[in-house]
Design an enzyme around this catalytic site. Sequence first.
Site, PDB file in Angstrom:
ATOM      1  N   LYS A  67      24.471 -30.356   5.298  1.00  0.00           N
ATOM      2  CA  LYS A  67      23.999 -30.318   3.917  1.00  0.00           C
ATOM      3  C   LYS A  67      22.565 -29.820   3.795  1.00  0.00           C
ATOM      4  CE  LYS A  67      27.223 -33.729   2.086  1.00  0.00           C
ATOM      5  NZ  LYS A  67      27.399 -34.956   1.286  1.00  0.00           N
ATOM      6  N   ASP A 103      27.023 -34.905  -5.324  1.00  0.00           N
ATOM      7  CA  ASP A 103      27.236 -36.250  -4.783  1.00  0.00           C
ATOM      8  C   ASP A 103      26.706 -37.339  -5.706  1.00  0.00           C
ATOM      9  OD1 ASP A 103      28.592 -35.606  -2.434  1.00  0.00           O
ATOM     10  OD2 ASP A 103      26.751 -35.401  -1.261  1.00  0.00           O
TER      11      ASP A 103
END
Length: 283
Positions: A67, A103
């Site tokens: 990420k 997220d």
Amino acid sequence: MSTPRFALIGHPVAHSLSPRIHAEFARQTGIAMEYGLIDATAERFDAALAEFAAAGGAGANVTLPHKARAATVCNHLSDRARRCGVVNTLIRTATGWDGDNTDGLGLVRDLTDRHGQDLRGRRVLLIGAGGVAHGVAPALLDAGISGLVIVNRTDSRTDALADLLGEPARVHPRNFTDLHTLGVFDLIINATSIGHASDGGELPLPNSLIAPRGDVVDLGYGEAAIGFLAWARACGADQLIDGLGMLVEQAAESFKCWHGVRPDADAIYAELRAESGSPAAMA
């Protein structure tokens, strides 16, 4: 005309529910797409992404351990990706990749809409300072929590996340060794493998962390969340929540980034939940 290609890039990814989730979203919206899995180590990420783009990849989800790296390959970052410093959603453009992070919104939607949580004024403990923790922390602050204490095994990573968030009045980096001095929390979120079978050790957490009527979330799901949620149940937590709802909600937001329409995540959530059982039952 070929069907647009999408994928999840991570290591490992064979266990992922993402292809099934996005297949349901495509069916629901009538949008044609292919969604696959790309298992790439950290050393192979750039090459794997380039190969995917060359093969017509239109968008990708990014999971561990990529990420942070994904944010560095983007020509443009959304405001929320820039704020958290990590990317879980890549969108192909004429000039390269744009990056976003869904997220945090996925977690907050699950907690507030599905589990009836009111996050305003709550004192929150975030365990972990990796990519998932980076993704959810800004959204928790935006939801109105009163304070965020971050603990992690590596002090430098904890400090880096706190500095990135830039709210010293509400964000407090601490070490695991401080936990017994920090009082109680209204919400505890595990963004690590602590309590998971892969972690292989006892929980390094005091049994006195959870406030009366306090709730606990493990961002893992299925068997991965059993150990941590069992600890929380033994400590008297009120709601025990795993990461399945966040998974489907962040996927729905990624789908919206790619296609401009947000699917309804409830149907696939209910299907997957029926198969896995409730977190409380697992604990």
